[in-house]
Design a protein around this motif. Structure first.
Motif, PDB file in Angstrom:
ATOM      1  N   UNK A  59       0.827  -1.203   0.000  1.00  0.00           N
ATOM      2  CA  UNK A  59       0.000   0.000   0.000  1.00  0.00           C
ATOM      3  C   UNK A  59       0.868   1.264   0.000  1.00  0.00           C
ATOM      4  N   UNK A  60       1.931   1.252   0.796  1.00  0.00           N
ATOM      5  CA  UNK A  60       2.828   2.411   0.882  1.00  0.00           C
ATOM      6  C   UNK A  60       3.515   2.664  -0.457  1.00  0.00           C
ATOM      7  N   UNK A  61       4.009   1.610  -1.079  1.00  0.00           N
ATOM      8  CA  UNK A  61       4.682   1.743  -2.375  1.00  0.00           C
ATOM      9  C   UNK A  61       3.691   2.208  -3.440  1.00  0.00           C
ATOM     10  N   UNK A  62       2.491   1.682  -3.420  1.00  0.00           N
ATOM     11  CA  UNK A  62       1.470   2.083  -4.397  1.00  0.00           C
ATOM     12  C   UNK A  62       1.162   3.569  -4.286  1.00  0.00           C
ATOM     13  N   UNK A  63       1.052   4.060  -3.049  1.00  0.00           N
ATOM     14  CA  UNK A  63       0.754   5.476  -2.872  1.00  0.00           C
ATOM     15  C   UNK A  63       1.951   6.343  -3.281  1.00  0.00           C
ATOM     16  N   UNK A  64       3.161   5.878  -2.972  1.00  0.00           N
ATOM     17  CA  UNK A  64       4.369   6.586  -3.410  1.00  0.00           C
ATOM     18  C   UNK A  64       4.362   6.720  -4.935  1.00  0.00           C
ATOM     19  N   UNK A  65       4.084   5.635  -5.636  1.00  0.00           N
ATOM     20  CA  UNK A  65       4.075   5.652  -7.100  1.00  0.00           C
ATOM     21  C   UNK A  65       2.957   6.530  -7.656  1.00  0.00           C
TER      22      UNK A  65
END
Length: 86
Positions: A59-65
């Motif tokens: 979830x964190x990586x998805x939001x970063x992207x």
């Protein structure tokens, strides 16, 4: 432990950096000491401007992207204006 997507800012560069981590305090310290990414090691005046916690790394990586895909300083500043650091 939650995963965090974060935005830091350098006044010297007048630039934002977006990243994610499992330990925000340690990661920010690494950016400031010049042990962060190649992009952030140029200066040592990084300041945490925004963060959001997530249950999973995915979830964190998805939001970063999602933030990076927008390629928009206005969007980054909009996020910063909406939320106080958790």
């Amino acid at each position: 432990m939650p995963f965090t997507t974060y935005i830091i800012y350098s006044q010297t560069l007048d630039r934002y950096y977006i990243g994610c981590t499992e330990n925000i305090e340690e990661r920010l310290e690494r950016h400031i000491k010049g042990n962060g990414s190649t992009y952030t090691k140029k200066v040592k005046d990084w300041v945490l401007k925004w963060q959001r916690n997530f249950e999973t790394r995915s979830e964190a990586v998805s939001f970063e992207l999602l933030i990076k895909k927008k390629k928009s300083r206005k969007y980054i500043e909009y996020l910063i204006s909406l939320e106080i650091k958790e």
